[in-house]
Design a protein around this motif. Structure first.
Motif, mmCIF file in Angstrom:
data_model
loop_
_atom_site.group_PDB
_atom_site.id
_atom_site.type_symbol
_atom_site.label_atom_id
_atom_site.label_comp_id
_atom_site.label_asym_id
_atom_site.label_seq_id
_atom_site.Cartn_x
_atom_site.Cartn_y
_atom_site.Cartn_z
ATOM 1 N N MET A 1 43.001 29.540 34.965
ATOM 2 C CA MET A 1 42.060 29.382 36.071
ATOM 3 C C MET A 1 40.640 29.313 35.507
ATOM 4 O O MET A 1 40.255 30.134 34.673
ATOM 5 C CB MET A 1 42.185 30.560 37.043
ATOM 6 N N ASP A 2 39.879 28.330 35.958
ATOM 7 C CA ASP A 2 38.500 28.173 35.508
ATOM 8 C C ASP A 2 37.648 29.341 35.979
ATOM 9 O O ASP A 2 37.836 29.865 37.084
ATOM 10 C CB ASP A 2 37.904 26.863 36.038
ATOM 11 N N ARG A 3 36.681 29.730 35.159
ATOM 12 C CA ARG A 3 35.844 30.877 35.501
ATOM 13 C C ARG A 3 35.122 30.723 36.838
ATOM 14 O O ARG A 3 34.995 31.684 37.592
ATOM 15 C CB ARG A 3 34.837 31.137 34.385
ATOM 16 N N PRO A 4 34.592 29.532 37.164
ATOM 17 C CA PRO A 4 33.907 29.406 38.460
ATOM 18 C C PRO A 4 34.822 29.705 39.649
ATOM 19 O O PRO A 4 34.323 30.023 40.736
ATOM 20 C CB PRO A 4 33.435 27.949 38.470
ATOM 21 N N ASN A 5 36.123 29.610 39.451
ATOM 22 C CA ASN A 5 37.054 29.830 40.557
ATOM 23 C C ASN A 5 37.695 31.211 40.553
ATOM 24 O O ASN A 5 38.598 31.477 41.359
ATOM 25 C CB ASN A 5 38.166 28.765 40.505
ATOM 26 N N LEU A 6 37.257 32.097 39.654
ATOM 27 C CA LEU A 6 37.833 33.435 39.620
ATOM 28 C C LEU A 6 37.483 34.195 40.901
ATOM 29 O O LEU A 6 36.311 34.270 41.292
ATOM 30 C CB LEU A 6 37.294 34.218 38.419
ATOM 31 N N PRO A 7 38.465 34.766 41.574
ATOM 32 C CA PRO A 7 38.214 35.508 42.824
ATOM 33 C C PRO A 7 37.739 36.926 42.520
ATOM 34 O O PRO A 7 38.486 37.904 42.659
ATOM 35 C CB PRO A 7 39.594 35.497 43.496
ATOM 36 N N LEU A 8 36.488 37.076 42.116
ATOM 37 C CA LEU A 8 35.993 38.350 41.609
ATOM 38 C C LEU A 8 36.045 39.461 42.660
ATOM 39 O O LEU A 8 36.426 40.599 42.361
ATOM 40 C CB LEU A 8 34.571 38.174 41.081
ATOM 41 N N ASN A 9 35.648 39.153 43.900
ATOM 42 C CA ASN A 9 35.681 40.184 44.940
ATOM 43 C C ASN A 9 37.117 40.644 45.205
ATOM 44 O O ASN A 9 37.365 41.844 45.379
ATOM 45 C CB ASN A 9 35.056 39.660 46.228
#
Length: 308
Positions: A1-9
């Motif tokens: 998964m690309d970093r910009p799409n990581l679901p951090l919350n």
């Protein structure tokens, strides 16, 4: 998964819920509603295509997939938190916990700490001395300096320096020692490494006497007794250079034995932090500078003024 799409919350909500074992307690820690936590977890489960929790009367149980994910997320968040904690007064500081065998700490490292602080002001170095018995992980250390042959399970070890053992004693006693055989009539202070005196006598071409009396786990304690004239010690002269320079300890014989060296160790399964790399590079540079500038034999022995 690309970093910009990581679901951090969602990943943060998952880590707290897994650690707390409850959506309600997770909501309290995160200061959001329980519905918000449930919504984040549901979104993460949909994204991954797996269930992460099983509800039971006693709370949440992690599925196998959650068990694989939780330690990775938890460790990553801990590492981020440690870095953020390092920002103080507009500057970044990283705390480095190092266990050090007491002889090396007192005899070599402590006199040079001012140089380290000057070179690396962003590293908050905290030293924990020991008698060479240390468990890095259990004691919450990042690294440890210890003396041995250099083999520790689960650790990476970098060689620092050899420190040959030589006979050290008070000047008054040294004046009575003409040959290694004269040690037969003296009190020989022993460490817990039983092979040291036999190895030295073998190198000196002399039979080792019957060794008896107390055994010490501290080279500094043996040096103190030797300095007061209460016995003869077999010690790493390089660690007691200040006493040799003052003349309170004398090395009456040139014979030395090497039974190991000092090593810088760290857990092999954990990556080195910037502070750990700085400390290792500084130590190795110091070792190289000392070896390049020390006159031949300076740290090995200081012969007695008479009898040699």
């Amino acid at each position: 998964m690309d970093r910009p799409n990581l679901p951090l919350n969602a990943l943060r909500a998952f880590e707290v819920a897994a650690r707390q074992g409850s959506f309600t307690r997770a909501a309290i820690e995160l200061r959001v509603s329980q519905a918000a936590v449930s919504h984040q977890i549901k979104g993460l489960e949909d994204l991954l295509g797996v269930a992460l929790f099983t509800r039971t009367p006693k709370g949440l149980l992690l599925t196998d997939e959650a068990m694989a994910l939780f330690p990775v997320i938890s460790d990553s968040l801990d590492r981020v938190a440690r870095v953020l904690d390092g920002f103080q007064d507009g500057h970044y500081r990283e705390t480095l916990h190092v266990g050090v065998v007491t002889t090396f700490a007192v005899g070599w490292l402590m006199p040079r700490l001012r140089e380290f602080r000057s070179a690396y002001p962003s590293v908050d170095l905290r030293l924990w001395t020991n008698n060479n018995r240390v468990d890095i992980t259990k004691e919450g250390l990042n690294m440890a300096i210890r003396f041995a042959a250099g083999r520790w399970s689960g650790c990476e070890a970098v060689a620092l320096m050899e420190t040959p053992l030589t006979v050290l004693c008070a000047p008054e006693l040294a004046a009575k020692l003409r040959t290694p055989g004269d040690l037969q009539a003296q009190v020989l202070l022993r460490s817990y490494r039983a092979d040291e005196w036999p190895s030295w006598f073998e190198a000196a071409g002399e039979a080792c006497p019957n060794l008896c009396g107390p055994v010490f786990d501290s080279s500094i304690a043996m040096a103190d007794l030797a300095e007061s004239g209460d016995g003869v010690a077999l010690l790493p002269a390089a660690m007691f250079a200040a006493r040799l320079d003052r003349g309170t300890l004398i090395a009456p014989f040139e014979t030395e034995v090497t039974n190991g060296r000092y090593w810088l160790t760290r857990p092999a399964h954990k990556p080195a932090t910037p502070a750990m790399r700085c400390f290792q590079e500084w130590l190795l540079q110091q070792m190289g500078d000392a070896a390049a500038t020390a006159p031949q034999g300076q740290l090995c022995h200081q012969p007695a003024s008479d009898g040699k």
